[in-house]
Each structure stands twice: as C-alpha cells, then as structure tokens.
Enzyme design. Structure first.
Site, mmCIF file in Angstrom:
data_model
loop_
_atom_site.group_PDB
_atom_site.id
_atom_site.type_symbol
_atom_site.label_atom_id
_atom_site.label_comp_id
_atom_site.label_asym_id
_atom_site.label_seq_id
_atom_site.Cartn_x
_atom_site.Cartn_y
_atom_site.Cartn_z
ATOM 1 N N SER A 224 5.432 -27.909 20.072
ATOM 2 C CA SER A 224 4.211 -28.726 20.168
ATOM 3 C C SER A 224 3.011 -27.884 19.768
ATOM 4 O O SER A 224 3.074 -26.648 19.772
ATOM 5 C CB SER A 224 4.007 -29.189 21.607
ATOM 6 O OG SER A 224 3.597 -28.091 22.397
ATOM 7 N N ASP A 225 1.920 -28.542 19.461
ATOM 8 C CA ASP A 225 0.655 -27.825 19.344
ATOM 9 C C ASP A 225 0.237 -27.424 20.766
ATOM 10 O O ASP A 225 0.753 -27.945 21.766
ATOM 11 C CB ASP A 225 -0.419 -28.687 18.660
ATOM 12 C CG ASP A 225 -1.555 -27.830 18.102
ATOM 13 O OD1 ASP A 225 -1.664 -26.644 18.489
ATOM 14 O OD2 ASP A 225 -2.348 -28.340 17.288
ATOM 15 N N TRP A 226 -0.710 -26.504 20.827
ATOM 16 C CA TRP A 226 -1.078 -25.890 22.118
ATOM 17 C C TRP A 226 -1.738 -26.906 23.065
ATOM 18 O O TRP A 226 -2.738 -27.528 22.717
ATOM 19 C CB TRP A 226 -1.983 -24.698 21.854
ATOM 20 C CG TRP A 226 -1.215 -23.401 21.692
ATOM 21 C CD1 TRP A 226 -1.451 -22.239 22.363
ATOM 22 C CD2 TRP A 226 -0.080 -23.133 20.848
ATOM 23 N NE1 TRP A 226 -0.528 -21.275 22.000
ATOM 24 C CE2 TRP A 226 0.326 -21.792 21.078
ATOM 25 C CE3 TRP A 226 0.672 -23.888 19.946
ATOM 26 C CZ2 TRP A 226 1.405 -21.210 20.425
ATOM 27 C CZ3 TRP A 226 1.752 -23.302 19.297
ATOM 28 C CH2 TRP A 226 2.095 -21.987 19.542
#
Ligand code: BGC
Length: 731
Positions: A224-226
């Site tokens: 995932s993105d952060w």
C-alpha cells in the site's frame, strides 16, 4: 509460520529500518525462519535516505532530474541507464526496493505531483517507465511502480472518490501499468490512496486481484501507499499483500498487525487468503540483497552518476522557441541575468521524491563557470535581495534547504522592477543579451494554484515586459529559462521573448546542464511529454479539478468526476483542432531534420514502420520520430491521433542520416468497449502519421486491418455514481 507471524509479515515495521537508517520503511524479520528485514525507500528522482521526514541525518545521494525532465528525453536507452544508476546506488546503501518509478497520468497541470510523473500519454508513460524499471532491477534491486491507480490530485488524496469511466480507466489510467507489468516484471506495485469508483486503491479487489493479478498475471508483491489502508482486513482480502508503513497505528493505540491478527482469529480473513499474500511477500524476499546477504558498501559511484545526471538533464530540456537562432549564446556575450531563481535555482521537487543532495549550484554560478560574464550590477542587486529573502526563510521552520523553500515558492516574490527602469536602461547598454529565469516549486500533499503559479505573478509579468521592451529597443535579444515543475500559461507572454528553454528541475547538475544547452555544448533534443494549453480553462479536466490551491478550501471536495473521459491532453486538443501554446511531442533543435522514405509492413503479428531521418542543418543533433495512428471512426469516438510508437536517433552529424525502425501491434491500437468489457480493434483503414510532434506530421501511410479482433477482460470497476462523460461534437 504462526498466525502472529503472518499478521506481522503482511504489515511493515513503521517508517523506519533497523538496517538502513533513514529508510522510509521495512518489513518484519523472522530470524528463526531465515526471513530477513527488507528495506524500502523512495523514490522516483533518486534515493532518499534521512532528512527532515525521518528524524535521521540526511544521507547524500544523487539527485536525478525530475521524472518530467526524464520523460522529455523520449530516450529509452538513457532512461534505462538512469535506472541502472539508481539501482546501483540503492544497492550500495542497502536498500532492497526503490519506491518508483511513479507514472500516474498528468490529467491536469495543477496536480502537485506532476513533476514526479512522466507524461499525459499512456503509451509513452508505459514505455519510459518500463525502461527505468528494467534498469533499476538489473542491479538486483526491486522497484515499486506507483501509484496504482488514479492518483491524479493531491487535494484530499486520502479520501477523495475518483469517479472514472471504464473506458478512461482502461485506455488512459491503467494502460501504462498494464504495459509495465506485462513487459518489465516489476517486483512490487504500490496501491494508491484515493477511492477509485468507490473503493480505496489499497482495498480495491477489482483493481488488485481481478485486474492486476488475474488478468495481467502480476505475480510480485502489492504494497500500500503510506498510511493508505483504512481497513487492514479489507486490504488483506483485496490482495494488497503488504500494508505500509505498518508499525504503530496512525494516531491510535496498538500495532497495525493487531487488526490483521484479530481478522484471522474472527474469520474475516481466511488463513488460505493471507497465505497468498505471504507467498507473494516471500517470493520477493528471496530475490532481495538482504536475503542474499549482500552488505551495503555505502560507497556509490557518485562521480559516474554526476555524468548521467548532467546528460539526462540536458537531453530532457525542451527548446520551445528560438527566433532567428538566438540560442546558443556565444561565450563572449555579456549577460544581464534576471529572476530570483537564477540566483537560487531549483534542482527537484519536495515530498517523498526529494533527494538529499550535498549542494545545488545556481544557474548564475553555472553560467559564470561556463565562461560567461554576468552583468555585475544585476548580480549584486539579486544577491542582496536573495540574502534578505533567505533571512526571512531561515526563520521559517520548513526552510532548511532550497527545495523546501521552493515549496513556499509563492511567498518569495520576484523582485518588483517597476522602479528599476533607469537601472535596466543603463545596464542594458553594457550587456549584449538578457536572460530571465522563471521558477516554480511543487511538492507532494498539495496541488498547484492557478493564480501566481500556473499563471505568472504580476512581478514576473512586469519583469518580462520591462526587460524585453528595453533590450529590444536596443536591438538586443531576450531569452527565458523555465526552472519549473510543470505546465504554465505561456501564450500571453511568449511573444515578448526571442527564445524559451524549458529546463525543468534538472537535478543536482542544474547549473552545468543548463549552461551546456545555452552554450551549445549540447544540442537540445527534448520533446514535450504533455501539452501546454493556451489557457487553463481550455483543458477539459479544469471543469472538475478541485482548485484548492486556488480557493484554499479543500474541505468540501470528496469526489472528482472525470467527466472528460479519455479526452486528456493532445487527444482532446488535436481532435477538436484547438490551438495550444505548445503541443505534445514538440521541441526545437539547433539543427534541422528531414524525414523521408516512410515505410510500413506487416510481419507476422506486428506492424513494422521505418523512416529515414537526416540532419540537414549545421550542427550535430538528435531527433525523435513519433508515430501516431488515426483509427476509422465507428461505434465509439476515437481521438484523431494517438501515439503508438516512437524512437530517437543517435547523435547525427550534419549530412548524416539514420533509418528509425519502430513497431506496434493490433492490441496497441485497440479501444475499450465498456458494454462488452473487451478491448477491440475493428477492421478497416487506419492511417499512420510520422511526426516530429503531435502537430507536425512529415509523412502518412494508410494500412488495413483485415478482420475485427477483441480481447475479453473482467467486467469490473464501473462507476457507481452517474457520470456525464463528455462527448465531442460529431464532425
Ligand atoms: C507517497 C509515496 C511514497 C511514500 C513513502 C507517500 O506519501 O505517496 O509515493 O513512496 O509516501 O515515502
């Protein structure tokens, strides 16, 4: 592996790494099973380790030109070399996966992260990104191609619902990812923040499992993105293998993995399902330097990388205007240099693709080092002014370096030259030419503003007006250098200048690369990877891009309707035949090229095209051949031209020529049929145009597709809400 270990392994360890201080994330190690910590760090313009985000001292690495500049080279070999250099540097510092390249479509010029992305065209995007991926991974370091998908604005990026038609998704927003996944075997894909037709990227099963894994056969790891994951159970079940950064929950109690463990215990996550994620993670672990026990040397070849940065930066510069061959400028010319950015230049953008660089030398010093004489009076005035601005900025908590300062670009006004008329008059007599530098910062987490950003500020307008009028009154010429992040309005002022060089943010070799092009040491060969419209409101997406930067009110935007559908950039402007300031694919050279002997033949399942490009000018140079396909109009509206292949010549000496050979397939020219969930290429007569830009065609050859072809795909990702997709007036 125990359930606890499984839950931990699918979540990162927070924005930290035990092995590489300053890395932006790492994975859980299980020593008893021989599973090491895997280290990941940003990003698309070079390796970012440490600095303000991390609380760890900055590690200096090579700051490459921003991806927008890389894309302007249209040079696959060069970008492959950039990738190799980035990969080698990551390896030297012990980073297993570099978080890039990023190639969301430049839907709208106000997107604050456009500088990190490549182009407005999915075909070009995919080919360039694949070249970078192959380069990085050839060093044994993985990539994370991002942001999958539709991360086209920063405004409310964590919560916005991007409402997009299936056709636009497939043809515009997913297509480059499809190409990169199928052709360059990226180790990892980073899922995105926004909702795509109702479901967040990182929790979107349609996107991650149905399309990416099942349809495209991606068999690497999805992270995932952060802080993108709102619901860890949903992410695991959607096929988001790794939740990043993991570790302590955002603003809450406990660890991210607690939720996954709870899901495993209460049955909302089936063990067989998490095992799939675990398997994808382990497949990548096995490939890493960490698993192979390769220790960091911490000694990258920074010297060799400097040369690649300088070359790429110069080749990515786009010569937009050059009346009476004003550029290149002979060394003996005395230059009056205007603009604050000339004295404090911008090497890169801010946010996760910022790179900590040991120094940035500004354009003024670069020109002097290259042997030019600058007008002392202006140099003195600007230097003083910048010292004063720096004093103000030093008091700003975020003003540690010039890139961060560029983030606050609009609060550093250009000098007001309205009262400097007599100085300009007097000094213009002692100078041979004027160079004006215009700067624009940009960064993650906010979009660009319209006033004073996309458009010039009043001070900048005045500077161009006054300087041009005075120098022209003496028969002297004026050039503008754009040290900018992206597209700006230029139509209202370009006529006042004799030459314009779009230099982008050229990375750490800002000053040398600009001097190389200005002096003619390098003949510019960059081409625009996006359209410069006449006005912002000419762009179809302007009707629903949330102009928060403009209105300073982002709170009320929770959806963005992509009503323009596939009509992005030149696809729109060419089809409706609307004037633009500078078209997609455009860029001048110090020499002239001729195109002849266009050919097209069918070999098995491929179309093979070729054309001879000759340098008929007086200096060596490179040219980009661009192939655009025009499809027969049938059931759905097609853009009048679509880029389907391109290639760049070698450096051709005057009188030399080269046959550029290019190819494309029937699948490359397919359209998406929403009713039937399939790609299709209909039979009929197509036209192949050979161009040096999307508006300058040198030859055209018709070709026939003999039978209809189609490729069935999953019927997923329909917009839930009603979307009024724009239809162009029928011609
Ligand atoms: C960005 C990503 C980046 C990540 C880690 C996020 O804010 O969107 O592109 O890789 O941070 O720094």
């Amino acid at each position: 592996m125990t359930l606890e270990e499984k839950a931990k392994l699918v979540c990162g360890m927070g924005m930290t790494s035990k092995k590489v201080p300053g890395a932006v994330g790492s994975t859980y190690e299980i020593p008893r099973l021989g599973i090491p910590e895997i280290v990941v760090s940003d990003g698309p313009a070079g390796l970012r380790l440490g600095g303000t985000f991390s609380g760890v001292k900055a590690v200096y690495a090579t700051a490459f030109p921003i991806p927008a500049a890389m894309a302007s080279t249209w040079d696959l070999d060069l970008l492959n070399k950039v990738g190799v250099a980035m990969g080698a540097e990551s390896k030297a510092f012990g980073v297993d996966v570099l978080l890039g390249p990023a190639f969301n479509i430049k839907r709208d010029p106000l997107n604050g992260r456009n500088f990190e992305y490549l182009t407005e065209d999915p075909y070009l995007n995919g080919r360039l990104a694949a070249a970078i991926v192959k380069g990085i991974q050839s060093e044994g370091v993985g990539v994370s191609i991002k942001h999958f998908a539709v991360n086209n604005q920063e405004t409310n990026r964590m919560s916005i619902n991007e409402v997009v038609s299936e056709r636009a998704l497939r043809e515009i927003y997913l297509s480059a990812f499809e190409y990169v996944v199928k052709n360059s075997d990226p180790w990892t894909v980073m899922s995105s923040y926004p909702k795509i037709n109702g479901v967040h990227g990182a929790q979107n099963k349609y996107l991650l499992t149905d399309i990416l894994k099942n349809e495209w056969k991606f068999n690497g790891l999805v992270m995932s993105d952060w802080f993108a994951v709102k619901d860890p159970v949903a992410a695991v079940n959607a096929g988001n293998d790794l939740i990043m950064p993991g570790g302590p929950k955002w603003g809450g109690q406990g660890d991210t993995s607690d939720d996954v463990l709870a899901g495993l215990k209460n049955g909302t996550i089936k063990e067989a399902d998490i095992d799939k994620n675990i398997k994808n993670i382990l497949k990548i672990v096995l490939k890493t330097l960490s698993f192979k026990g390769e220790l960091p040397t911490n000694k990258p070849d920074l010297k060799a990388n400097v040369e690649i940065v300088r070359k790429t930066a110069a080749e990515g510069m786009v010569l937009l205007k050059n009346e009476s061959s004003f550029l290149p400028i002979p060394k003996k010319a005395r230059i009056a240099l205007f603009g604050v950015t000339a004295y404090k230049s911008i090497a890169g953008g801010t946010g996760s693709s910022n790179v900590n660089k040991p120094h940035i030398i500004d354009i003024s010093t670069g020109l002097e080092k290259a042997g030019y004489t600058l007008n002392d009076r202006f140099k003195g005035i600007y230097t003083k002014y910048m010292e004063f601005q720096n004093d103000i900025l030093d008091k700003h908590p975020e003003s540690a370096d010039w890139e961060k300062l560029s983030y606050y670009r609009t609060v550093i006004p250009e000098m007001d030259l309205s009262k400097a008329e007599s100085i300009i008059e007097c000094e213009s007599k002692k100078s041979d030419i004027a160079l004006i530098v215009i700067g624009r910062g940009s960064g993650e987490e906010s979009d660009r503003r319209l006033e004073g950003d996309f458009y010039l500020t009043p001070e900048e307008k005045l500077m161009i007006e006054k300087v041009s009028a005075q120098f022209h009154s003496l028969g002297k010429k004026v050039a503008v250098i754009l040290n900018v992040c992206g597209v700006m309005e230029m139509n209202s002022w370009k006529d006042q200048t004799d030459a314009i060089l779009l230099a982008w943010f050229p990375g750490q070799e800002c000053e040398t690369a600009i001097a190389d092009v200005i002096s003619g040491k390098v003949n510019p060969s960059g081409k625009l990877p996006m359209t410069f419209p006449v006005d912002y409101y000419d762009i179809p997406s302007s009707r629903n891009f949330p102009m928060v930067g403009h209105t300073n009110d982002g709170k009320n935007f929770n959806y963005t309707n992509y009503e323009e559908g596939i009509w992005i950039g030149y696809r729109y402007f060419n089809t409706v035949n609307q004037p633009v300031a500078y078209p997609f694919g455009y860029g001048l050279s110090y020499t002239v090229f001729s195109f002849r002997e266009p050919r097209l033949e069918r070999k098995k399942d491929k179309w093979i095209a070729s054309i001879r490009v000759a340098n008929i000018g007086e200096v060596s140079g490179k040219e980009v051949v661009q192939l655009y396909v025009s499809a027969p109009q049938n059931s759905i509206q097609k853009p009048s031209y679509e880029l389907k292949a391109f290639g760049k010549t070698r450096d051709l000496k005057p009188g030399e020529s080269e046959i550029v050979k290019l190819q494309f397939t029937d699948y490359d020219i397919a359209s998406f049929d929403e009713d039937d969930s399939r790609w299709f290429t209909s039979k009929g007569t197509y036209m192949l145009s050979f161009g040096s830009s999307s508006r300058d065609f040198k030859a055209a050859v018709p070709f026939n597709v003999n039978k209809d072809k189609s490729w069935k795909v999953h019927d997923v990702l329909k917009p839930v809400e009603k979307l009024n997709v724009m239809r162009l007036p029928v011609k």
